[in-house]
Design a protein around this motif. Sequence first.
Motif, short mmCIF file in Angstrom:
data_model
loop_
_atom_site.label_atom_id
_atom_site.label_comp_id
_atom_site.label_asym_id
_atom_site.label_seq_id
_atom_site.Cartn_x
_atom_site.Cartn_y
_atom_site.Cartn_z
N MET A 1 -8.17 -23.34 58.22
CA MET A 1 -7.11 -23.62 57.27
C MET A 1 -6.80 -22.36 56.47
N LEU A 2 -5.55 -22.13 56.23
CA LEU A 2 -5.13 -20.96 55.47
C LEU A 2 -5.44 -21.14 53.99
N MET A 3 -5.76 -20.03 53.33
CA MET A 3 -6.11 -20.07 51.91
C MET A 3 -4.93 -19.63 51.06
N LEU A 4 -3.76 -20.14 51.36
CA LEU A 4 -2.53 -19.72 50.68
C LEU A 4 -2.54 -20.07 49.20
N ARG A 5 -2.90 -21.28 48.89
CA ARG A 5 -2.86 -21.71 47.49
C ARG A 5 -3.81 -20.89 46.63
N GLU A 6 -5.02 -20.67 47.11
CA GLU A 6 -6.01 -19.91 46.35
C GLU A 6 -5.50 -18.52 46.00
N PHE A 7 -4.95 -17.84 47.00
CA PHE A 7 -4.46 -16.48 46.75
C PHE A 7 -3.17 -16.48 45.91
N ARG A 8 -2.33 -17.49 46.08
CA ARG A 8 -1.12 -17.58 45.26
C ARG A 8 -1.49 -17.78 43.80
N GLU A 9 -2.44 -18.68 43.53
CA GLU A 9 -2.84 -18.94 42.15
C GLU A 9 -3.50 -17.72 41.53
N THR A 10 -4.30 -17.01 42.32
CA THR A 10 -4.93 -15.78 41.83
C THR A 10 -3.88 -14.74 41.46
N SER A 11 -2.78 -14.74 42.20
CA SER A 11 -1.70 -13.79 41.93
C SER A 11 -0.77 -14.26 40.82
N ASP A 12 -1.08 -15.43 40.24
CA ASP A 12 -0.25 -16.01 39.17
C ASP A 12 1.21 -16.16 39.58
N LEU A 13 1.42 -16.64 40.80
CA LEU A 13 2.77 -16.87 41.30
C LEU A 13 2.99 -18.36 41.53
N LYS A 14 4.21 -18.79 41.39
CA LYS A 14 4.60 -20.16 41.68
C LYS A 14 5.00 -20.25 43.15
N VAL A 15 4.97 -21.47 43.69
CA VAL A 15 5.37 -21.69 45.08
C VAL A 15 6.76 -21.11 45.33
N ALA A 16 7.67 -21.39 44.42
CA ALA A 16 9.05 -20.92 44.59
C ALA A 16 9.13 -19.40 44.65
N GLN A 17 8.30 -18.72 43.87
CA GLN A 17 8.32 -17.26 43.86
C GLN A 17 7.86 -16.69 45.20
N VAL A 18 6.76 -17.25 45.72
CA VAL A 18 6.26 -16.76 47.01
C VAL A 18 7.26 -17.07 48.11
N ALA A 19 7.79 -18.29 48.11
CA ALA A 19 8.76 -18.67 49.14
C ALA A 19 9.96 -17.72 49.13
N GLU A 20 10.45 -17.42 47.96
CA GLU A 20 11.61 -16.52 47.85
C GLU A 20 11.28 -15.12 48.38
N ARG A 21 10.12 -14.60 48.00
CA ARG A 21 9.73 -13.26 48.42
C ARG A 21 9.47 -13.17 49.92
N VAL A 22 8.99 -14.28 50.50
CA VAL A 22 8.73 -14.31 51.93
C VAL A 22 10.02 -14.57 52.70
N GLY A 23 10.99 -15.21 52.03
CA GLY A 23 12.27 -15.49 52.67
C GLY A 23 12.33 -16.81 53.39
N VAL A 24 11.60 -17.80 52.85
CA VAL A 24 11.62 -19.15 53.43
C VAL A 24 11.96 -20.16 52.34
N PRO A 25 12.43 -21.34 52.72
CA PRO A 25 12.70 -22.38 51.73
C PRO A 25 11.41 -22.84 51.02
N TYR A 26 11.57 -23.31 49.81
CA TYR A 26 10.46 -23.82 49.00
C TYR A 26 9.64 -24.83 49.79
N GLU A 27 10.30 -25.80 50.39
CA GLU A 27 9.61 -26.87 51.12
C GLU A 27 8.79 -26.33 52.30
N THR A 28 9.29 -25.31 52.95
CA THR A 28 8.56 -24.71 54.07
C THR A 28 7.25 -24.13 53.60
#
Length: 107
Positions: A1-28
């Motif tokens: 399983m990917l550790m996306l949430r753990e690293f996102r929270e450590t980076s103090d980023l919101k789901v929407a911020q990561v999605a935007e920077r990666v170039g995918v929709p929020y839901e994806t």
Amino acid sequence: MLMLREFRETSDLKVAQVAERVGVPYETYRKWEKGDSNPNWEQLCKVADVLHCSLDDLTGRRETLTRDERAMLAKWRSLSDQGRTTVLAVMDSFQEGDSASSEERSA
């Protein structure tokens, strides 16, 4: 399983911020974090870049760092060369102080 949430929270980023920077929709991105779907190779590489970690970190193939260690590493990676030099100097001074204290206790 990917550790996306753990690293996102450590980076103090919101789901929407990561999605935007990666170039995918929020839901994806949200589905990736929940394990309902997975990013392709290119997307996973972008996520690692945004979260300042390696693919091995995200996939758990390497020794897992604590939350505090991941936070420190993320901050370290964002420092300039001068900032890194300063941090290393401070750490060295603490180590020297710890060594002196150990020697005093041994005497």
